[in-house]
Design an enzyme around this catalytic site. Structure first.
Site, PDB file in Angstrom:
ATOM      1  N   ASN A 233      73.850  -9.507  98.102  1.00  0.00           N
ATOM      2  CA  ASN A 233      74.776  -8.388  98.279  1.00  0.00           C
ATOM      3  C   ASN A 233      76.083  -8.885  98.888  1.00  0.00           C
ATOM      4  O   ASN A 233      76.217 -10.070  99.202  1.00  0.00           O
ATOM      5  CB  ASN A 233      74.136  -7.267  99.105  1.00  0.00           C
ATOM      6  N   ARG A 234      77.035  -7.989  99.059  1.00  0.00           N
ATOM      7  CA  ARG A 234      78.392  -8.389  99.421  1.00  0.00           C
ATOM      8  C   ARG A 234      78.632  -8.452 100.925  1.00  0.00           C
ATOM      9  O   ARG A 234      79.770  -8.605 101.363  1.00  0.00           O
ATOM     10  CB  ARG A 234      79.394  -7.413  98.786  1.00  0.00           C
TER      11      ARG A 234
END
Ligand SMILES: Cc1cc2nc3c(=O)[nH]c(=O)nc-3n(C[C@H](O)[C@H](O)[C@H](O)COP(=O)(O)O)c2cc1C
Length: 434
Positions: A233-234
């Protein structure tokens, strides 16, 4: 403090480039440099302040000039550099520089410099400036572990803190020679971040969490598909690292369980546990939670993992998969609340969750966040609206703080360090009433 134009008696040159802040955002910063091996790192700090548009005056001690030349400090700050009180006498710099400053940062602060400051010496420009400054003063010590742990230094640090100065906890690591231990200068980025926070909130580094034990999780997990690929994920880890960094400087003993970040350096004086997957993170949090008073779950933990992880790289062609099947990971935050309910961790443990939410036709961000707080059963929920360049990967943030007692407050837009300081204020309140 009113702005003064160059040539009107100010000790600072005031020109700056178009990209720099103006008016109240542009501050007068004195960077004092002590005579330690880490003096060269002050150059990065000076550069960061000038590039942010601040007016910087560098005041080295005579010993500091044994390590870094005066020309370097003059070129980096764009201002003249002196060590003694008898230069430029009509401008009375030994009084003016301190009086006019918005912030004094001493980097590195040697054992000797802190001792001289404690007894109120004024035998050079830097110590005289320390006596006249009425703004926040931040000492960033760096020295050998023996010097840092000597009762004289310990007493001097306590005295400086009792008088209202900030003394940063040093990092542990490689020192001048082959030895290692506490006493290392924190990374310049960390120093600049803490100094910038002091400019925003002069009491942001007060020692109100002295001796408290806090567990913070940060960063994103990676769930492997095969030895090369993963679901991730970011999350940059910036918010969780800001919380850990600040909690340490407010006096807490901090363990940081970190997944993957945007290449962030370990914060000074924090016990680090590096993990890869959601499963690893769950194990590390469960192991450390019973020994702490506060758990802050700022990590972006994957909700799902690939049901199988191939032992060798998945190839294109015959036998390639049509789809990835997912398995739900354990909910770490909800698991902590369960553990508290079952007495596996103390009932007084404060549990803080983070929620990255988006609104939709059914409800707005706060509606979803309130439901999440109820579902998870934690004490505080920090809510960020995500999307459109918000929250992930960026340096600024905003949101809401929801309490299990029904309290709701807005966290105004600001640096992640400022957000961290607001969250720790709320955590501090909860610890005090438990
Ligand atoms: C190579 C070398 C490295 C030094 N590094 C440090 C240091 O990291 N921290 C420290 O407190 N003193 C250090 N010292 C000792 C200081 O330079 C000495 O105490 C000096 O008087 C400090 O002066 P000042 O505090 O006025 O800058 C070092 C000395 C030498 C020769």
């Amino acid at each position: 403090m009113p702005e003064q134009a160059a040539g009107q008696g100010s000790g600072y040159v005031t020109e700056s480039s178009d990209s720099t802040p103006s008016g109240a955002a542009r501050k007068r910063i004195v960077v004092g440099v002590g005579g330690g091996i880490a003096a060269y790192k002050s150059c990065s700090v000076i550069r960061a302040f000038t590039e942010s548009g601040h007016h910087v005056r560098v005041i080295p001690t005579a010993s500091a000039l044994e390590f870094v030349g005066k020309a370097t400090f003059e070129a980096l700050s764009g201002n003249p550099v002196h060590t003694g009180v008898f230069t430029d006498v009509p401008q009375v710099p030994h009084v003016r520089l301190g009086q006019e400053a918005d912030l004094v940062v001493i980097v590195p602060a040697t054992a000797d410099l802190m001792a001289r400051s404690v007894v109120g010496r004024a035998d050079d420009l830097l110590t005289a400036t320390l006596l006249t400054a009425r703004c926040p003063v931040m000492f960033v010590p760096a020295m050998h572990t023996e010097m840092w742990e000597h009762p004289a230094t310990v007493a001097n640090v306590a005295t400086l803190r009792a008088r209202g100065a900030t003394v940063i906890e040093p990092a542990s690591g490689r020192l001048t020679g082959k030895d290692a231990g506490p006493g290392r200068l924190p990374e310049p980025d960390e120093i600049v971040g803490l100094a910038s926070l002091l400019l925003e909130r002069p009491d942001a580094l007060r020692r109100d969490l002295e001796g408290r034990r806090i567990l913070v999780s940060a960063g994103g997990t990676r769930e492997p598909l095969d030895p090369v690929r993963f679901l991730g994920n970011r999350s940059s880890g910036k918010q969780g690292y800001a919380l850990a960094r600040l909690a340490v400087q407010r006096g807490a003993q901090v363990t940081l369980v970190s997944g993957y970040t945007a290449g962030l350096a370990d914060p000074a004086a924090v016990d680090m546990v590096h993990v890869r997957t959601a499963d690893d993170m769950q194990v590390a949090v469960a192991k450390n939670a019973p020994g702490v008073e506060v758990v802050i779950m700022a990590a972006a933990v994957a909700d799902f993992r690939p049901s199988t992880s191939a032992a060798s790289k998945i190839k294109k062609g015959a036998g390639e998969p049509d789809a990835i099947t997912l398995t739900k990971n354990e909910d770490i935050l909800a698991g902590l609340v369960q553990s508290r309910r079952h007495g596996e961790i103390p009932s007084s443990t404060v549990i803080v969750g983070f929620a990255a939410e988006t609104g939709d036709a059914e409800g707005d961000v706060l509606t979803y966040a309130r439901a999440k707080l109820l579902r998870k059963g934690c004490d505080l929920l920090v809510v960020n609206a995500v999307g459109e360049g918000k929250a992930f990967e960026v340096d600024h943030n905003d949101g809401w703080l929801l309490g299990s007692d029904g309290s709701e407050s807005a966290l105004e837009h600001g640096s992640k360090a400022l957000m961290a300081s607001r969250v720790l204020d709320a955590v501090g309140e909860l610890i005090r009433i438990r």
